[in-house]
Design a protein around this motif. Sequence first.
Motif, PDB file in Angstrom:
ATOM      1  N   UNK A 123       0.820  -1.209   0.000  1.00 40.73           N
ATOM      2  CA  UNK A 123       0.000   0.000   0.000  1.00 40.73           C
ATOM      3  C   UNK A 123       0.853   1.259   0.000  1.00 40.73           C
ATOM      4  N   UNK A 124       1.933   1.244   0.796  1.00 33.52           N
ATOM      5  CA  UNK A 124       2.843   2.397   0.806  1.00 33.52           C
ATOM      6  C   UNK A 124       3.513   2.568  -0.559  1.00 33.52           C
TER       7      UNK A 124
ATOM      8  N   UNK B  72      -7.362   7.241  -1.292  1.00 34.05           N
ATOM      9  CA  UNK B  72      -8.097   6.113  -1.881  1.00 34.05           C
ATOM     10  C   UNK B  72      -7.663   4.796  -1.243  1.00 34.05           C
ATOM     11  N   UNK B  73      -6.383   4.646  -0.935  1.00 27.90           N
ATOM     12  CA  UNK B  73      -5.859   3.376  -0.448  1.00 27.90           C
ATOM     13  C   UNK B  73      -6.098   3.123   1.017  1.00 27.90           C
ATOM     14  N   UNK B  74      -6.199   4.189   1.839  1.00 22.76           N
ATOM     15  CA  UNK B  74      -6.234   3.978   3.271  1.00 22.76           C
ATOM     16  C   UNK B  74      -7.491   4.497   3.956  1.00 22.76           C
ATOM     17  N   UNK B  75      -8.502   4.927   3.228  1.00 26.17           N
ATOM     18  CA  UNK B  75      -9.755   5.335   3.831  1.00 26.17           C
ATOM     19  C   UNK B  75     -10.486   4.107   4.351  1.00 26.17           C
TER      20      UNK B  75
ATOM     21  N   UNK C   1       3.174   5.863  -2.922  1.00 25.09           N
ATOM     22  CA  UNK C   1       4.307   6.587  -3.490  1.00 25.09           C
ATOM     23  C   UNK C   1       4.250   6.601  -5.014  1.00 25.09           C
ATOM     24  N   UNK C   2       3.864   5.507  -5.577  1.00 24.23           N
ATOM     25  CA  UNK C   2       3.827   5.373  -7.036  1.00 24.23           C
ATOM     26  C   UNK C   2       2.731   6.242  -7.651  1.00 24.23           C
ATOM     27  N   UNK C   3       1.559   6.222  -7.050  1.00 23.74           N
ATOM     28  CA  UNK C   3       0.415   6.906  -7.655  1.00 23.74           C
ATOM     29  C   UNK C   3      -0.071   8.109  -6.860  1.00 23.74           C
TER      30      UNK C   3
END
Length: 124
Positions: A108-109, A120-123, A113-115
Amino acid sequence: VRSRMTPDIADRVESIARTIIELLPRITDLESSDRNIFNIRKTAFDYLPEAIAQYESLPPAYTRFHSMKDGRTPRKILIDQLDLMDGEMKEIAAAFYDADRQKMESHGRFLEEKFGRADVLFDD
């Protein structure tokens, strides 16, 4: 398994077996020298079968009523051994799952970093 065992003993044996079976797909090398994999293998093939065999070699009345020097019956000794093995298998499973969770968080990290879309990833 349930033929000579009381339900509480059979339930413990089944719990150990379920945890081992659950972990098997995660093990890529059963002959690994990893301590956790060694303990899974030894529990499945040696420790658990030996504990059951020793218990079942005794007459049923003896396992329930004969007390050893420490006051425990053979039945209680087996229950203690099964609880110990069950606890260890569950600790090993937790270690496997924690490693998977850490990999997921790391991925996820990387994606963040990539996008750059942490919302969006951690909500939740």
